[in-house]
Design a protein around this motif. Structure first.
Motif, PDB file in Angstrom:
ATOM      1  N   GLN A  18       0.813  -5.279 -17.384  1.00 32.28           N
ATOM      2  CA  GLN A  18       0.051  -4.173 -17.901  1.00 32.28           C
ATOM      3  C   GLN A  18      -0.941  -3.739 -16.742  1.00 32.28           C
ATOM      4  N   GLY A  19      -0.755  -2.323 -16.398  1.00 32.31           N
ATOM      5  CA  GLY A  19      -1.408  -1.769 -15.369  1.00 32.31           C
ATOM      6  C   GLY A  19      -2.576  -1.283 -15.466  1.00 32.31           C
ATOM      7  N   THR A  20      -3.503  -0.889 -14.535  1.00 23.80           N
ATOM      8  CA  THR A  20      -4.724  -0.188 -14.924  1.00 23.80           C
ATOM      9  C   THR A  20      -4.887   1.142 -14.034  1.00 23.80           C
ATOM     10  N   ALA A  21      -5.881   1.864 -14.428  1.00 20.82           N
ATOM     11  CA  ALA A  21      -6.033   3.021 -13.601  1.00 20.82           C
ATOM     12  C   ALA A  21      -5.985   3.094 -12.090  1.00 20.82           C
ATOM     13  N   THR A  45      -7.536   4.937  -5.889  1.00 20.70           N
ATOM     14  CA  THR A  45      -6.252   4.369  -6.656  1.00 20.70           C
ATOM     15  C   THR A  45      -5.234   4.184  -5.584  1.00 20.70           C
ATOM     16  N   ALA A  46      -4.103   3.348  -6.052  1.00 18.07           N
ATOM     17  CA  ALA A  46      -2.958   3.130  -5.231  1.00 18.07           C
ATOM     18  C   ALA A  46      -2.239   4.314  -4.930  1.00 18.07           C
ATOM     19  N   HIS A  55      -3.331  -1.736  -0.305  1.00 18.37           N
ATOM     20  CA  HIS A  55      -2.099  -2.422  -0.137  1.00 18.37           C
ATOM     21  C   HIS A  55      -1.788  -3.230  -1.445  1.00 18.37           C
ATOM     22  N   ALA A  56      -2.831  -4.009  -2.033  1.00 21.80           N
ATOM     23  CA  ALA A  56      -2.536  -4.914  -3.137  1.00 21.80           C
ATOM     24  C   ALA A  56      -2.471  -4.156  -4.510  1.00 21.80           C
ATOM     25  N   HIS A  57      -2.994  -2.928  -4.651  1.00 18.46           N
ATOM     26  CA  HIS A  57      -2.895  -2.134  -5.700  1.00 18.46           C
ATOM     27  C   HIS A  57      -1.473  -1.598  -5.773  1.00 18.46           C
ATOM     28  N   ALA A  58      -1.001  -1.059  -4.718  1.00 21.18           N
ATOM     29  CA  ALA A  58       0.127  -0.460  -4.403  1.00 21.18           C
ATOM     30  C   ALA A  58       1.346  -1.655  -4.787  1.00 21.18           C
ATOM     31  N   LEU A  59       1.185  -2.764  -4.297  1.00 20.69           N
ATOM     32  CA  LEU A  59       2.142  -3.546  -4.487  1.00 20.69           C
ATOM     33  C   LEU A  59       2.229  -4.080  -5.875  1.00 20.69           C
ATOM     34  N   ILE A  60       1.242  -4.328  -6.562  1.00 25.37           N
ATOM     35  CA  ILE A  60       0.915  -4.583  -8.046  1.00 25.37           C
ATOM     36  C   ILE A  60       1.891  -3.591  -8.620  1.00 25.37           C
ATOM     37  N   ARG A  77      -6.334  -8.140 -12.820  1.00 27.64           N
ATOM     38  CA  ARG A  77      -5.361  -6.922 -12.869  1.00 27.64           C
ATOM     39  C   ARG A  77      -5.662  -5.978 -11.938  1.00 27.64           C
ATOM     40  N   ASP A  78      -6.791  -5.999 -11.093  1.00 24.81           N
ATOM     41  CA  ASP A  78      -6.952  -4.776 -10.094  1.00 24.81           C
ATOM     42  C   ASP A  78      -8.305  -5.451  -9.453  1.00 24.81           C
TER      43      ASP A  78
END
Length: 271
Positions: free
Chosen positions: A103-106, A156-157, A171-176, A240-241
């Motif tokens: 499940q992603g986040t904003a 945000t990513a 980078h971490a957000h986009a990879l997630i 999660r973020d």
């Protein structure tokens, strides 16, 4: 390898606060890649409450300070012995199901340019889960150039990919986002990195992503540096973020604003 850490976080309030309460993920948990040899978290005038290990296997401690409070300094010092496990998180005791990290986040929701990049990359990626994860890591590193100051804590990513610039958080957000779109659980990790001499005090505080890989479990990927975490890394906490994995989260009672200063020095010690 023995890594030593000195991490200072200073809050200065322009109007004294009546009360400050914080939750800290500032103490590494032992696992297959790291063993804590010495560690302390102190703050003059503050009271530390119960410490516990949360469902994700991360160490959490509460801290409170009664007002009036116009300045808080939190000092972290310690040493951790690390080994290179090629990014694989071994012997980390947790009870949360990996499914929760689908499940992603904003911060990680793919829209705009990120959505296009995710769709194109996930469709083209072939091979094992591990091979696909490595490809995702490469693509994100190519899409977001490492430029300190180009983004901020709430970027945000999707915004970072649109800009084409960012820092390790982006980078971490986009990879997630990319891994989750491929049906692979992924999460954000905060920690420390022993890097080159040109690294600033703020860069030693680092972030990367972990992706759940069939047959291996959680594997770390650092798109900012184009590698998997090795003996230069110390893992602190996950979520999660970035907001969920933040080393320090808290609330303050009182008016006015705050100024934040973070200084981190990671060095190689003698064993």
């Amino acid at each position: 390898m023995l890594l030593t850490v000195r991490h200072t976080t200073t809050y200065v309030f322009d109007t004294p606060m009546r009360f400050v309460a914080q939750s800290h993920r500032l103490t590494p948990a032992n696992n297959g890649s790291q063993k804590v040899r010495s560690w302390s978290v102190t703050s003059e005038g503050a009271t530390f409450g119960a410490a516990f290990t949360d469902g994700a296997g991360d160490r959490v401690t509460t801290m409170t300070a009664q007002g009036p409070v116009d300045r808080i300094e939190i000092l972290v010092e310690g040493g951790v012995e690390t080994v290179d496990t090629t990014g694989v998180l071994r012997d980390h005791r947790e009870i949360i199901s990996p499914v929760c990290y689908l499940q992603g986040t904003a911060a990680t929701t793919p829209t705009g340019a990120l959505l296009e990049l995710v769709a194109k990359t996930v469709e083209a990626a072939r091979g094992t889960d591990l091979a696909r994860a490595h490809r995702f890591n490469e693509v994100v590193g190519e899409a977001i150039a490492y430029v300190p100051g180009a983004t901020h804590a709430h970027t945000t990513a999707a915004e970072a990919v649109e800009l084409g610039q960012g820092v390790c958080q982006d980078h971490a957000h986009a990879l997630i986002a990319m891994a989750q779109a491929a049906g692979m659980p992924a999460r954000y990790v905060s920690g420390y990195l022993l890097a080159g001499e040109a690294v600033t005090e703020s860069d030693a505080s680092h972030a990367w992503a972990e992706i759940r890989v069939d047959g291996l479990g959680w594997v770390g990927f650092d798109a900012a540096n184009g590698c998997c975490p090795d003996a230069r890394y110390i893992r602190l906490g996950s979520g999660r973020d970035a907001r969920e994995a933040a080393p320090i989260r808290g609330v303050s009672r009182g008016g006015g604003s705050e100024a934040l200063d973070v200084r981190v020095v990671v060095a190689q010690g003698q064993q």
